[in-house]
Design a protein around this motif. Structure first.
Motif, PDB file in Angstrom:
ATOM      1  N   GLU A   1       0.840  -1.199   0.000  1.00 55.18           N
ATOM      2  CA  GLU A   1       0.000   0.000   0.000  1.00 55.18           C
ATOM      3  C   GLU A   1       0.879   1.255   0.000  1.00 55.18           C
ATOM      4  OE1 GLU A   1      -3.180  -0.127  -0.441  1.00 55.18           O
ATOM      5  OE2 GLU A   1      -3.278  -2.317  -0.277  1.00 55.18           O
ATOM      6  N   LEU A   2       1.970   1.227   0.747  1.00 56.34           N
ATOM      7  CA  LEU A   2       2.884   2.371   0.780  1.00 56.34           C
ATOM      8  C   LEU A   2       3.571   2.577  -0.565  1.00 56.34           C
ATOM      9  CD1 LEU A   2       4.500   1.664   4.258  1.00 56.34           C
ATOM     10  CD2 LEU A   2       3.253   3.754   3.671  1.00 56.34           C
ATOM     11  N   THR A   3       3.931   1.489  -1.221  1.00 56.81           N
ATOM     12  CA  THR A   3       4.612   1.562  -2.520  1.00 56.81           C
ATOM     13  C   THR A   3       3.758   2.309  -3.536  1.00 56.81           C
ATOM     14  OG1 THR A   3       5.872  -0.470  -2.143  1.00 56.81           O
ATOM     15  CG2 THR A   3       5.512   0.173  -4.434  1.00 56.81           C
ATOM     16  N   PHE A   4       2.463   2.035  -3.505  1.00 59.16           N
ATOM     17  CA  PHE A   4       1.541   2.681  -4.436  1.00 59.16           C
ATOM     18  C   PHE A   4       0.976   3.988  -3.879  1.00 59.16           C
ATOM     19  CE2 PHE A   4       1.633  -1.649  -5.950  1.00 59.16           C
ATOM     20  CZ  PHE A   4       1.524  -1.523  -7.325  1.00 59.16           C
ATOM     21  N   THR A  41       5.925   4.053  -7.172  1.00 57.95           N
ATOM     22  CA  THR A  41       5.464   3.778  -8.520  1.00 57.95           C
ATOM     23  C   THR A  41       5.433   5.009  -9.416  1.00 57.95           C
ATOM     24  OG1 THR A  41       3.191   3.886  -7.667  1.00 57.95           O
ATOM     25  CG2 THR A  41       4.176   1.702  -7.930  1.00 57.95           C
ATOM     26  N   ALA A  42       5.882   6.134  -8.909  1.00 55.04           N
ATOM     27  CA  ALA A  42       6.064   7.287  -9.799  1.00 55.04           C
ATOM     28  C   ALA A  42       7.107   6.955 -10.857  1.00 55.04           C
ATOM     29  CB  ALA A  42       6.495   8.509  -8.997  1.00 55.04           C
ATOM     30  N   HIS A  88       8.875   3.440 -10.528  1.00 54.45           N
ATOM     31  CA  HIS A  88       8.841   1.977 -10.593  1.00 54.45           C
ATOM     32  C   HIS A  88       7.416   1.556 -10.959  1.00 54.45           C
ATOM     33  CE1 HIS A  88      12.901   1.418  -8.999  1.00 54.45           C
ATOM     34  NE2 HIS A  88      12.638   2.442  -8.209  1.00 54.45           N
ATOM     35  N   ALA A  89       7.052   1.861 -12.197  1.00 56.70           N
ATOM     36  CA  ALA A  89       5.665   1.715 -12.628  1.00 56.70           C
ATOM     37  C   ALA A  89       5.464   0.472 -13.494  1.00 56.70           C
ATOM     38  CB  ALA A  89       5.254   2.962 -13.411  1.00 56.70           C
ATOM     39  N   GLY A  90       4.218   0.045 -13.594  1.00 58.01           N
ATOM     40  CA  GLY A  90       3.868  -1.035 -14.503  1.00 58.01           C
ATOM     41  C   GLY A  90       4.142  -2.410 -13.929  1.00 58.01           C
ATOM     42  N   ALA A  91       3.879  -3.418 -14.737  1.00 61.38           N
ATOM     43  CA  ALA A  91       3.984  -4.806 -14.290  1.00 61.38           C
ATOM     44  C   ALA A  91       5.407  -5.195 -13.902  1.00 61.38           C
ATOM     45  CB  ALA A  91       3.467  -5.749 -15.374  1.00 61.38           C
ATOM     46  N   ASN A  92       6.402  -4.577 -14.538  1.00 59.66           N
ATOM     47  CA  ASN A  92       7.800  -4.884 -14.210  1.00 59.66           C
ATOM     48  C   ASN A  92       8.382  -3.896 -13.214  1.00 59.66           C
ATOM     49  OD1 ASN A  92      10.143  -6.480 -14.451  1.00 59.66           O
ATOM     50  ND2 ASN A  92      11.020  -5.096 -15.980  1.00 59.66           N
ATOM     51  N   PHE A  93       7.557  -3.017 -12.677  1.00 57.71           N
ATOM     52  CA  PHE A  93       7.961  -2.046 -11.663  1.00 57.71           C
ATOM     53  C   PHE A  93       9.142  -1.197 -12.125  1.00 57.71           C
ATOM     54  CE2 PHE A  93       5.224  -4.767  -9.287  1.00 57.71           C
ATOM     55  CZ  PHE A  93       4.679  -3.966  -8.292  1.00 57.71           C
ATOM     56  N   THR A  94       9.072  -0.734 -13.366  1.00 60.42           N
ATOM     57  CA  THR A  94      10.015   0.250 -13.883  1.00 60.42           C
ATOM     58  C   THR A  94       9.392   0.965 -15.064  1.00 60.42           C
ATOM     59  OG1 THR A  94      12.107   0.595 -15.059  1.00 60.42           O
ATOM     60  CG2 THR A  94      11.140  -1.588 -15.209  1.00 60.42           C
ATOM     61  N   ASP A  95       9.635   2.266 -15.147  1.00 56.59           N
ATOM     62  CA  ASP A  95       9.130   3.026 -16.292  1.00 56.59           C
ATOM     63  C   ASP A  95      10.121   3.034 -17.448  1.00 56.59           C
ATOM     64  OD1 ASP A  95      11.114   4.693 -15.337  1.00 56.59           O
ATOM     65  OD2 ASP A  95       9.795   6.398 -14.897  1.00 56.59           O
TER      66      ASP A  95
END
Length: 436
Positions: free
Chosen positions: A306-309, A315-316, A318-325
């Motif tokens: 919950e904190l990560t998101f 996630t700004a 580390h976004a998406g399914a692979n946790f990276t933009d």
């Protein structure tokens, strides 16, 4: 100078004619032995071209023949493997649960389709130190499966124990990425794969000498001639290595079971008490709960998700399914040095890229310390402290960096999520079994 003799003996002088065998000749040789298909080992039987990356036997090497001692790959084993049409079929690949949400980002160049034969050739090259000038360094030296496909040293270490100035980036989930290296200087995995070979600090070789050395190894020449129309070239070395690396994919992590469960509960929040009236929904809900029960996280890790998101704003970037933009950001690391590493700026020469480096994936991050492009942070706890403080201020600091004011428990929860929630299985991989 080719130093293959340091680790691999030459085949007897009666073997050189085998070196130039093409696939068609190999097939004829197998036929000449009059071996019935039903009696052949697994390697010679049909295999599906539809595969889920990260699963199965794609990276486990050529199956041993009944009379094989289990050591180096013999010419006979290679010919039998190459004689199987299945290993040359273009694979239709999909991603495992969780990561499959990023399927739109799959990148396989049109001129380098994935096949089992090419993956296997790339696997051999990846673990073979004969690609280096003194036969001491392989790709796996800095991208070790046993060290999270990275290296547990601050900087990469190459021939003659030379040390670079950047931490070794991980080699998995690269099928979702085009540009490679911390600064994105390689436009593709193919380009990245051959870069270290001629880097004087890494493998210390030249492309021409590397090709000369591999050409003198019958097993390699046999495979390159069978797989590529133009045989053994440095470009095809890169293609084989890149194909192997694209097959290194992380399996589902507990997060991948928890997230759909929480989404279901959110979507049907007002109906959860009445699911007995909706058998199909109840069956779906029970299946989600059962899957998560088999792959659970602690309450601390759940809070960390919950904190990560949320508050931590991970996630700004580390976004998406692979946790990276897959983008480049200046988060202040190393910017207090007298002459800081300017990262992406050295490639683009754009001021906005000063001190910017590529966002790494958070998946399986616990397996590959130390962290940051310069390996300056030894633990995930140190990483969280860095972000909590907002990084080191500098004129090009990303606007996504800010003080987080996390509590001590929140910091522990974030680490718990990375350690528990984002760690999936690596695929099984054979690290030996190289051409003799």
């Amino acid at each position: 100078m080719c130093n293959r003799h340091l680790t691999k003996p030459l085949l007897p002088t009666t073997c050189p004619s085998v070196c130039s065998l093409t696939l068609s000749v190999a097939i004829l040789l197998v036929s000449a032995h009059s071996v019935a298909m039903a009696d052949l080992p697994t390697a010679s039987k049909a295999m599906s071209n539809q595969v889920v990356l990260g699963e199965g036997d794609l990276l486990t090497g050529i199956p041993q023949t009944s009379d094989s001692s289990g050591g180096d790959l013999t010419t006979e084993e290679l010919m039998e493997w190459l004689a199987n049409p299945s290993v040359h079929e273009t694979l239709e690949v999909s991603l495992p649960q969780g990561l499959d949400a990023a399927k739109a980002n799959l990148h396989i160049p049109a001129d380098n389709p994935m096949t089992r034969a090419k993956i296997e050739l790339g696997r051999q090259l990846y673990f073979d130190p004969r690609l280096s000038s003194d036969s001491t360094i392989s790709c796996a030296s800095c991208h070790d499966p046993d060290q999270g496909y990275g290296a547990n040293t601050q900087f990469g270490i190459g021939v003659r124990d030379q040390e670079g100035n950047r931490n070794s980036p991980v080699a998995y989930n690269r099928i979702l990425s085009k540009a490679q290296f911390h600064d994105g200087r390689a436009a593709s995995l193919e380009e990245q794969a051959v870069g270290p070979i001629e880097n004087p600090i890494e493998m210390g070789n030249t492309h021409s000498t590397c090709v000369e050395c591999l050409t003198a190894i019958p097993g390699y020449k046999l495979q390159f001639n069978a797989i590529f129309p133009d045989g053994l070239t440095i470009e095809n070395v890169g293609k084989a290595l890149a194909t192997f690396e694209r097959a290194i994919v992380t399996g589902p992590a507990p997060y991948d079971y928890y997230a759909p469960l929480k989404q279901f509960e959110k979507t049907f929040a007002e109906d959860l008490d009445y699911l007995d009236e909706e058998p199909e929904l109840k069956e779906q809900y029970d299946a989600l709960k059962a899957a998560y029960a088999k792959h659970p996280m602690s309450e601390s890790a759940e809070r960390g998700m919950e904190l990560t998101f949320g508050k931590a704003n991970c996630t700004a970037c580390h976004a998406g399914a692979n946790f990276t933009d897959e983008q480049y950001h200046n988060i202040g690391v190393g910017m207090d040095a007298e002459k800081p590493d300017l990262g992406r700026y050295e490639i683009t020469k754009e001021d906005k890229d000063r001190g910017a480096f590529k966002t790494p994936t958070m998946r399986n991050v616990a397996a590959s310390p130390p962290y940051m492009h310069d390996g300056s942070q030894a633990t995930l706890e140190e990483v969280i402290e860095w972000y909590d403080l907002g990084g080191h201020a500098n004129p090009w600091l990303s606007d996504k960096m800010m003080k987080l004011n996390l509590t001590e428990q929140e910091k522990k929860d974030l680490v718990a999520f990375m350690v528990e929630g984002l760690t999936g299985d690596f695929p099984m991989v054979e690290q030996g079994r190289l051409p003799e």
